[in-house]
Design an enzyme around this catalytic site. Structure first.
Site, PDB file in Angstrom:
ATOM      1  N   ARG A   1       0.586  -1.032  -0.128  1.00 25.89           N
ATOM      2  CA  ARG A   1      -0.191  -0.192   0.593  1.00 25.89           C
ATOM      3  C   ARG A   1       1.428   1.363  -0.025  1.00 25.89           C
ATOM      4  NH1 ARG A   1      -3.695  -1.675   4.553  1.00 25.89           N
ATOM      5  NH2 ARG A   1      -4.885  -3.370   3.540  1.00 25.89           N
TER       6      ARG A   1
ATOM      7  N   ARG B   1      -3.763   6.815   0.645  1.00 33.63           N
ATOM      8  CA  ARG B   1      -4.707   8.041   1.110  1.00 33.63           C
ATOM      9  C   ARG B   1      -3.972   8.528   2.246  1.00 33.63           C
ATOM     10  NH1 ARG B   1      -9.797   5.706   3.336  1.00 33.63           N
ATOM     11  NH2 ARG B   1      -8.685   3.754   3.700  1.00 33.63           N
TER      12      ARG B   1
ATOM     13  N   ARG C   1      -7.252  10.627  -6.881  1.00 32.93           N
ATOM     14  CA  ARG C   1      -8.330   9.500  -6.661  1.00 32.93           C
ATOM     15  C   ARG C   1      -9.606  10.569  -6.684  1.00 32.93           C
ATOM     16  NH1 ARG C   1     -10.398   5.652  -3.252  1.00 32.93           N
ATOM     17  NH2 ARG C   1     -13.206   5.823  -3.227  1.00 32.93           N
TER      18      ARG C   1
ATOM     19  N   ASP D   1      -6.556  -4.054  -7.129  1.00 32.07           N
ATOM     20  CA  ASP D   1      -7.272  -4.494  -6.446  1.00 32.07           C
ATOM     21  C   ASP D   1      -7.233  -6.397  -6.221  1.00 32.07           C
ATOM     22  OD1 ASP D   1      -8.750  -3.900  -3.669  1.00 32.07           O
ATOM     23  OD2 ASP D   1      -9.874  -5.303  -4.348  1.00 32.07           O
TER      24      ASP D   1
ATOM     25  N   TYR E   1     -14.082 -13.325   0.153  1.00 33.68           N
ATOM     26  CA  TYR E   1     -15.059 -11.987   0.414  1.00 33.68           C
ATOM     27  C   TYR E   1     -16.301 -12.793  -0.898  1.00 33.68           C
ATOM     28  CZ  TYR E   1     -11.239  -8.982   2.209  1.00 33.68           C
ATOM     29  OH  TYR E   1     -10.422  -8.011   3.819  1.00 33.68           O
TER      30      TYR E   1
END
Length: 348
Positions: free
Chosen positions: A33, A37, A46, A83, A159
């Site tokens: 990562r 952010r 973004r 992702d 998931y």
């Protein structure tokens, strides 16, 4: 300035050298990562892109955020911005990301659900990600490697079964019961993941990582059957198509079972979570990790101490410096730079 005269060697990738067990000029560094952010430049892109998935499938913008950290820091690799849920999305499963709430997926809970899903090869989603790979590779220096990735079958399946919920009980029950549809889902994810990683390799990825973020959910025979074997099958499948493509296996949370991950034939390195001591692993294994991401929230002095402890515990010729998991939201970008500087100072 890079020399181009006769007899001047082109700069080599420290990451690829370590993965291929060649002498490296320095300890390679990248962070899970590392594009995210915590960086203001990422947040600006973004906002321009719109949704998270819009950013993932916009090759120009995704390539931009992939290379942003390498403009700030002296890193040895970029990690593709995408992702782990690209594969189920490409298979036709609805996927959305609610701001601050994580992913929401359609569910697979029967053989009929599974049979409705398509193959990922040639899909819009995979093609866009591969365009990102190509555009990114063109922007990187020769000594900066590009890492592609996928999610491992167990993590992705959890998931898909749970609909994106962080509660993976339904998937664990299906695994314990050896539900035929669940076993078929795992097998299908192996195949699609091989196709996906191979496409990334074709597009210019120079190494790939398999993320099994929830590997620690399972133990015993379930760990062997639904974590280790599927990952080993992906490694074998990718190596059959790309024999020289290095593969990093990251089975998070499995503790002493890291020995099983390290023994997967064809795997070039294992990523290790924070809780595991690097010195406890076999000496013939290339290891990636394992600074605690929370330590970065404690400031530069703390990370300098932790960097020293980690780097002193393992030969730099078989170590890729990284975190035990991804950089956390709220991390000060200057502290990330302090980590890089501490690693470089240690190895001077």
């Amino acid at each position: 300035m890079m020399g181009t005269g006769k007899g001047t060697a082109a700069p080599r990738s420290a990451l690829l050298d370590v993965l291929n067990r060649k002498p490296a000029q320095r300890r390679p560094i990248w962070f899970m990562r590392q594009a995210g952010r915590y960086l203001p430049e990422y947040r600006a892109v973004r906002e321009k892109a719109g949704s998270f998935l819009d950013l993932c499938y916009n090759p120009e913008l995704a390539a931009e955020v992939t290379v942003q950290p390498l403009r700030r820091y002296d890193l040895d690799a970029a990690i593709l911005f995408a992702d782990i849920l690209v594969v189920p999305h490409a298979m036709g499963l609805p996927v959305t990301f609610a701001e601050g709430e994580g992913p929401v997926l359609g569910t697979v809970r029967s053989r009929e659900d599974l049979d409705r899903l398509r193959q990922v090869a040639g899909t819009y989603e995979v093609n866009q990600v591969c365009r990102t790979v190509s555009l990114t590779r063109a922007q990187l220096a020769p000594n900066q490697a590009l890492i592609g990735f996928c999610g491992a079958p167990w993590t992705v399946a959890s998931y898909m079964v749970g609909g994106g919920s962080s509660d993976r009980v339904m998937a664990k029950v299906a695994a314990y019961q050896r539900q035929p549809w669940f076993c078929a889902l795992i097998d299908r994810l192996v195949k699609e993941s091989v196709d996906y990683l191979s496409a990334q390799g074709d597009a210019g990825a120079q190494a790939v990582q398999i993320f099994d973020s929830w590997a620690g959910d399972l133990v015993g025979t379930e760990l062997e059957e639904f974590v280790m074997k599927p990952v080993a099958d992906i490694v074998a499948g990718v190596k059959e198509r790309h024999p020289a493509l290095p593969i990093i296996v990251f089975a998070r949370g499995v503790g002493m079972a890291q020995y099983k991950a390290a023994a997967i034939p064809g795997a070039n390195a294992i990523g290790v979570e924070t809780e595991f001591g690097l010195a406890d692993l076999p000496k013939d294994v290339v290891v990636q990790g394992n600074l605690d991401p929370v330590a970065l929230l404690a400031g530069s002095e703390v990370v300098a101490r932790e960097v020293g402890r980690i780097c002193s515990s393992i030969d730099r010729q078989r170590h890729i410096f990284n975190l035990g998991h991804g950089i956390r939201l709220g991390t000060d970008p200057s502290v990330v730079g302090a980590v890089v500087e501490a690693v470089r100072r240690h190895d001077e």
